[in-house]
Design an enzyme around this catalytic site. Structure first.
Site, PDB file in Angstrom:
ATOM      1  N   HIS A  18       0.836  -1.204   0.000  1.00  0.00           N
ATOM      2  CA  HIS A  18       0.000   0.000   0.000  1.00  0.00           C
ATOM      3  C   HIS A  18       0.872   1.256   0.000  1.00  0.00           C
ATOM      4  CE1 HIS A  18      -3.053  -2.675   2.252  1.00  0.00           C
ATOM      5  NE2 HIS A  18      -3.502  -2.538   1.014  1.00  0.00           N
ATOM      6  N   LYS A  42     -16.673  -8.292   4.375  1.00  0.00           N
ATOM      7  CA  LYS A  42     -15.401  -8.593   5.026  1.00  0.00           C
ATOM      8  C   LYS A  42     -15.502  -8.287   6.518  1.00  0.00           C
ATOM      9  CE  LYS A  42     -12.340  -7.630   1.096  1.00  0.00           C
ATOM     10  NZ  LYS A  42     -11.224  -6.813   0.619  1.00  0.00           N
ATOM     11  N   ARG A  91      -1.331  -5.999  -8.954  1.00  0.00           N
ATOM     12  CA  ARG A  91      -0.251  -6.964  -8.722  1.00  0.00           C
ATOM     13  C   ARG A  91      -0.115  -7.937  -9.883  1.00  0.00           C
ATOM     14  NH1 ARG A  91      -2.509  -7.499  -2.957  1.00  0.00           N
ATOM     15  NH2 ARG A  91      -3.956  -8.772  -4.108  1.00  0.00           N
ATOM     16  N   SER A 129      -2.946  -8.005   1.926  1.00  0.00           N
ATOM     17  CA  SER A 129      -3.438  -7.962   3.309  1.00  0.00           C
ATOM     18  C   SER A 129      -4.031  -9.296   3.732  1.00  0.00           C
ATOM     19  CB  SER A 129      -4.483  -6.855   3.474  1.00  0.00           C
ATOM     20  OG  SER A 129      -3.892  -5.598   3.331  1.00  0.00           O
TER      21      SER A 129
END
Length: 159
Positions: A18, A42, A91, A129
């Site tokens: 991040h 979540k 990513r 994460s």
């Protein structure tokens, strides 16, 4: 018009990945707002207050960076903070496909908001994460993936 960017995510916890995206995006914008989104799907490991505190500590000396918590649509958060840009980190190729679909939807909802993608540096590609939380839950050492204030806080709270 100032270039204000929203970087939305859960940041649970804030990782070096991040920080890499934020730091590399800073020269592109006049202000970068890290938006901690509440995601009903979540269950966060860390409280919103903790995540805000981490971001504020990490960027305490940079007036261009702010952090907020928001509910609902990201484009509505953009309106409330005056952002015309959304920042997303990529990513892998499948990240791009997922993020492009979201960017297209956001553009349909608000044509004034443009999504900017930055690719992760190779050393942060595997730093997610979700994976960090899995390692933490199983007692592993995640210090190499986290900024110093996050590491310190997690170590102090696990004692």
């Amino acid at each position: 018009m100032p270039r204000i960017c929203l970087f939305p995510g859960t940041f649970d916890p804030v990782t070096l990945g991040h920080i890499d995206i934020i730091d590399r995006a800073l020269p592109l914008f006049d202000k970068l707002i890290v938006g901690i989104g509440r995601n009903v799907n979540k269950a966060p490991m860390y409280s919103e207050e903790q995540r805000l505190q981490w971001l504020r500590e990490i960027y305490k000396d940079d007036p261009k960076v702010e952090a907020v918590v928001y509910d609902g649509l990201t484009v509505d958060c953009c309106k409330s903070v005056g952002a015309n840009f959304i920042l997303r980190g990529i990513r892998y190729v499948n990240d791009f496909e997922y993020e492009k679909a979201i960017a297209d939807m956001n553009r349909s909802l608000d044509g004034h908001v443009e999504t900017i993608f930055l690719t992760c540096l190779p050393q942060f590609t595997s730093v997610a994460s979700t994976l960090v939380r899995d390692v933490l839950r199983n007692g592993g050492d995640v210090s190499q993936f986290l900024p110093a204030p996050v590491n310190l806080s997690i170590k102090n709270n696990s004692k």
